[in-house]
Design an enzyme around this catalytic site. Sequence first.
Site, short mmCIF file in Angstrom:
data_model
loop_
_atom_site.label_atom_id
_atom_site.label_comp_id
_atom_site.label_asym_id
_atom_site.label_seq_id
_atom_site.Cartn_x
_atom_site.Cartn_y
_atom_site.Cartn_z
N GLY A 39 0.81 -1.22 0.00
CA GLY A 39 0.00 0.00 0.00
C GLY A 39 0.84 1.26 0.00
N CYS A 186 -0.53 -5.48 8.77
CA CYS A 186 -1.92 -5.09 8.88
C CYS A 186 -2.89 -6.27 8.72
CB CYS A 186 -2.27 -3.98 7.90
SG CYS A 186 -1.54 -4.12 6.29
N CYS A 242 23.12 3.36 20.35
CA CYS A 242 22.33 2.71 19.30
C CYS A 242 23.10 1.54 18.72
CB CYS A 242 22.01 3.71 18.18
SG CYS A 242 21.27 2.95 16.72
ZN ZN Z 1 20.89 4.84 15.52
#
Ligand code: ZN
Length: 248
Positions: A39, A186, A242
Amino acid sequence: MPDDAPPGRDARHLALPGIGAAGQQRIAAASALLIGVGGIGCAAASYLASSGVGRLVLSDFDTVDATNLGRQTLYGPGDIGRRKVDVAAERLEQINPDIDISCVAERLTGDALEAAVADVDIVLDGCDNFATRFAVNEACVATGTCLVSGAAIRLEGQLAVFGPDFSTAPCYRCLYEEADESLENCAGNGVLAPVPGVIGTMMAVEALKFIAGLPSPRGRLLLYDAADAAFRSVGVSKKNHCPTCGQH
Ligand SMILES: [Zn+2]
């Protein structure tokens, strides 16, 4: 194009401050990789093609089924059972026969994914799962490639732009360190058909801005709440720890 040529598909871009002839030349010379032509990808690809992005690479391993037709607007009932990339390429060629479209009918992973990302100017990720989103993000960080990421489910959508400079700006993994299952596919959750289209269209806007050299903020997540007919944005900070872009 000679000066006396009649106005063409790019006439409104040529008239637009910030794009003009120079911006449209950048668009024509640009390449984009679309991860998923569902989509979101159908909407994004339609506008990238109609806007004249010179080379599109479509990546999707899936085939068209009847449950796709409500929101995946490049496909019709006669396409059921065919590979999405093949059908999408045919439709996009009808939209704009002057661009180059190539297809990858498999799930890109590892070195093949990184090579595909390194080969384009920008990546638009409209896939439906976190494993792919994380892998695409890793490839974009590794290669210093701009990533436009979008997702849609139920009556909600979201959009963010990352990179290509990841030294000070966040990556997708700074936003989601772990998979957020409320955003998973979905099939079990339902989605209002045009909501992925809204997000895919906005991803095309961001991609064209980047390609043409228009400024766009980084470190922001745009959230669309269709139930409330409202947009809001929240900040995304770079995380030093991260797992993808942090200092290890
Ligand atoms: Zn990152």
